[in-house]
Write an enzyme that holds these catalytic residues in place. Structure first.
Site, PDB file in Angstrom:
ATOM      1  N   GLU A  14    -131.787  79.546  12.617  1.00 48.14           N
ATOM      2  CA  GLU A  14    -131.460  78.758  13.812  1.00 48.14           C
ATOM      3  C   GLU A  14    -130.794  77.428  13.454  1.00 48.14           C
ATOM      4  OE1 GLU A  14    -135.210  80.288  16.578  1.00 48.14           O
ATOM      5  OE2 GLU A  14    -135.497  78.652  15.174  1.00 48.14           O
ATOM      6  N   THR A  88    -134.446  79.595  19.373  1.00 46.25           N
ATOM      7  CA  THR A  88    -134.163  80.739  20.233  1.00 46.25           C
ATOM      8  C   THR A  88    -135.354  81.004  21.148  1.00 46.25           C
ATOM      9  OG1 THR A  88    -134.997  82.267  18.558  1.00 46.25           O
ATOM     10  CG2 THR A  88    -132.632  81.801  18.541  1.00 46.25           C
ATOM     11  N   LYS A 173    -139.269  81.776  27.018  1.00 44.09           N
ATOM     12  CA  LYS A 173    -140.458  82.141  26.247  1.00 44.09           C
ATOM     13  C   LYS A 173    -140.209  81.964  24.754  1.00 44.09           C
ATOM     14  CE  LYS A 173    -143.626  85.995  25.499  1.00 44.09           C
ATOM     15  NZ  LYS A 173    -143.248  86.334  24.115  1.00 44.09           N
ATOM     16  N   ASP A 174    -141.001  81.070  24.154  1.00 46.51           N
ATOM     17  CA  ASP A 174    -140.839  80.848  22.713  1.00 46.51           C
ATOM     18  C   ASP A 174    -142.198  80.781  22.034  1.00 46.51           C
ATOM     19  OD1 ASP A 174    -141.927  78.313  23.073  1.00 46.51           O
ATOM     20  OD2 ASP A 174    -140.257  77.250  22.119  1.00 46.51           O
ATOM     21  N   MET A 175    -142.203  80.340  20.758  1.00 45.12           N
ATOM     22  CA  MET A 175    -143.451  80.290  19.997  1.00 45.12           C
ATOM     23  C   MET A 175    -143.755  78.894  19.456  1.00 45.12           C
ATOM     24  SD  MET A 175    -143.149  83.971  18.005  1.00 45.12           S
ATOM     25  CE  MET A 175    -144.676  83.728  17.095  1.00 45.12           C
ATOM     26  N   GLU A 176    -142.967  77.885  19.848  1.00 46.43           N
ATOM     27  CA  GLU A 176    -143.177  76.537  19.318  1.00 46.43           C
ATOM     28  C   GLU A 176    -143.134  75.409  20.345  1.00 46.43           C
ATOM     29  OE1 GLU A 176    -140.546  78.453  18.117  1.00 46.43           O
ATOM     30  OE2 GLU A 176    -141.544  79.271  16.344  1.00 46.43           O
ATOM     31  N   ASP A 199    -133.238  87.310  23.767  1.00 43.61           N
ATOM     32  CA  ASP A 199    -133.759  88.546  24.372  1.00 43.61           C
ATOM     33  C   ASP A 199    -134.210  88.271  25.804  1.00 43.61           C
ATOM     34  OD1 ASP A 199    -135.866  87.295  22.310  1.00 43.61           O
ATOM     35  OD2 ASP A 199    -136.919  87.952  24.097  1.00 43.61           O
TER      36      ASP A 199
HETATM   37  N1  SAH Z   1    -139.826  88.663  12.494  1.00 43.96           N
HETATM   38  C1  SAH Z   1    -138.897  87.833  13.203  1.00 43.96           C
HETATM   39  C2  SAH Z   1    -139.531  86.546  13.487  1.00 43.96           C
HETATM   40  C3  SAH Z   1    -139.022  85.873  14.690  1.00 43.96           C
HETATM   41  S1  SAH Z   1    -140.273  85.332  15.758  1.00 43.96           S
HETATM   42  C4  SAH Z   1    -137.603  87.785  12.384  1.00 43.96           C
HETATM   43  O1  SAH Z   1    -137.346  88.702  11.643  1.00 43.96           O
HETATM   44  O2  SAH Z   1    -136.781  86.904  12.494  1.00 43.96           O
HETATM   45  C5  SAH Z   1    -139.317  84.728  17.064  1.00 43.96           C
HETATM   46  C6  SAH Z   1    -138.791  83.336  16.949  1.00 43.96           C
HETATM   47  O3  SAH Z   1    -137.801  83.197  17.929  1.00 43.96           O
HETATM   48  C7  SAH Z   1    -139.828  82.260  17.255  1.00 43.96           C
HETATM   49  O4  SAH Z   1    -139.591  81.104  16.508  1.00 43.96           O
HETATM   50  C8  SAH Z   1    -139.676  82.024  18.761  1.00 43.96           C
HETATM   51  O5  SAH Z   1    -139.723  80.650  19.119  1.00 43.96           O
HETATM   52  C9  SAH Z   1    -138.314  82.597  19.117  1.00 43.96           C
HETATM   53  N2  SAH Z   1    -138.288  83.648  20.155  1.00 43.96           N
HETATM   54  C10 SAH Z   1    -137.161  84.314  20.498  1.00 43.96           C
HETATM   55  N3  SAH Z   1    -137.429  85.199  21.487  1.00 43.96           N
HETATM   56  C11 SAH Z   1    -138.736  85.107  21.781  1.00 43.96           C
HETATM   57  C12 SAH Z   1    -139.589  85.778  22.720  1.00 43.96           C
HETATM   58  N4  SAH Z   1    -139.146  86.713  23.539  1.00 43.96           N
HETATM   59  N5  SAH Z   1    -140.897  85.436  22.735  1.00 43.96           N
HETATM   60  C13 SAH Z   1    -141.367  84.486  21.901  1.00 43.96           C
HETATM   61  N6  SAH Z   1    -140.613  83.830  20.998  1.00 43.96           N
HETATM   62  C14 SAH Z   1    -139.302  84.116  20.926  1.00 43.96           C
END
Ligand code: SAH
Length: 237
Positions: A14, A88, A173-176, A199
Site C-alpha cells: 500500500e 485498502t 471495512k478495514d482492519m486498522e 473488494d
Molecule cells: N493475506 C492478505 C492480507 C491482507 S489483509 C494478503 O495476502 O495481502 C487485508 C488488508 O487490507 C488489511 O490491512 C485491511 O485493512 C485491508 N482490507 C482490504 N479489504 C478489506 C476487507 N474487505 N475487510 C477488512 N480489511 C480489508
C-alpha cells in the site's frame, strides 16, 4: 499549519508506490525493538514520514494491535501535526462503491466488539472516533467520496459484523482504521483516513480472491490520491 505529516500504513504494497514516488528513505531501526519501519523525507518544505506496521513471520502485520503500536510510537517519537491512515478497504455496492474508488473517512468505529452491558460499554467498544476537522473540506476540494471507516480483526465478514456495520452506518471495512483513531483520540492528534477499495463486501465474490486481484489497482489509486492530498496540504501552508 501542517509542517510534519505522518502516514501510518499496514501493508508495504500500500505504501510502496508513494515511498518510491517521493524517494523517501528508510531510517533503520528507528523504532527498535518494535517491528514498525520509518521512511522519511521532505516534500514541498513539509516533513513527510511513512510508518509501516512492519512484519512478523515474513508477512505484513495487518490488524489493530500492530496499527495501535505503530500509531503510538509514531506520535511519541515524531510528534506529527497530522496522522494519515492510508490503506485498502472493502466497501459496499449498496452504497455505490466501486473497485479502486478512494474515500476520505468521516469517522471510525469497530464492528467486531460484542461487549454485553449498558450503553457506556457499547459506546466505548464501538469507538466512533472523530477525524481531522479538515477532512470534509479536503474531500470536497479534491472530489473524493466520504464514508465511515469500520474496523475489525478479520478480512472476511460474518453476519454479526454486517449487522453491526449496518446498524452504525459503517461503509469502509478495514482492519486498522479505528485502532489508529483510538490512539489518536488519546493523544488528541488529528487523523485523516484515505482508503482505496479492493473488494466489495456485498458482491458475492470470495473476499481474499477479490482483494488479491484488485490490490495493485487500488494501491495505484491510493498513490495518486495521496499525491494530490500532499500537494493540497502543502499548498495550504
Ligand atoms: N493475506 C492478505 C492480507 C491482507 S489483509 C494478503 O495476502 O495481502 C487485508 C488488508 O487490507 C488489511 O490491512 C485491511 O485493512 C485491508 N482490507 C482490504 N479489504 C478489506 C476487507 N474487505 N475487510 C477488512 N480489511 C480489508
Amino acid at each position: 499549519m501542517m509542517n510534519n505529516i505522518c502516514y501510518v500504513v499496514a501493508m508495504r504494497a500500500e505504501a510502496e508506490p508513494f515511498i518510491k514516488k517521493y524517494g523517501i528513505k528508510e531510517v533503520e531501526d528507528f523504532f527498535a525493538p518494535l517491528p514498525c519501519q520509518l521512511y522519511e523525507g521532505m516534500v514541498n518544505g513539509m516533513k513527510l514520514s511513512v510508518v509501516l506496521n512492519g512484519q512478523q513471520h515474513g508477512s505484513d502485520l495487518v490488524g489493530c494491535e500492530a496499527a495501535s503500536i505503530a500509531t503510538m510510537a509514531a506520535i511519541q517519537k515524531l510528534n506529527p501535526d497530522l496522522i494519515i491512515n492510508s490503506g485498502t478497504c472493502g466497501a459496499f455496492l449498496a452504497n455505490g462503491a466501486g473497485i479502486a474508488d478512494v474515500y476520505i473517512g468521516n469517522r471510525a468505529m469497530f464492528h467486531d466488539r460484542r461487549v454485553p452491558g449498558d450503553d457506556a460499554w457499547s459506546t466505548q467498544s464501538i469507538g466512533n472516533y472523530p477525524v481531522w476537522e479538515g477532512s470534509k473540506q479536503l474531500a470536497e476540494d479534491l472530489g473524493f467520496k466520504t464514508g465511515k471507516v469500520t474496523t475489525g480483526s478479520s478480512l472476511d465478514m460474518q453476519p454479526c459484523d454486517l449487522k453491526m456495520i449496518q446498524e452504525n452506518g459503517g461503509e469502509l471495512k478495514d482492519m486498522e482504521g479505528a485502532a489508529v483513531g483510538f490512539v489518536c483520540s488519546l493523544f488528541g492528534k488529528p487523523v485523516l483516513y484515505v482508503k482505496s477499495v479492493t473488494d466489495l463486501c456485498d458482491s458475492g465474490a470470495e473476499t481474499f480472491e477479490e482483494f488479491s486481484r484488485n490490490l495493485g489497482k487500488a494501491c495505484e489509486a491510493l498513490k495518486n490520491a495521496n499525491e494530490r492530498i500532499i500537494e493540497h496540504l502543502s499548498a495550504q501552508r
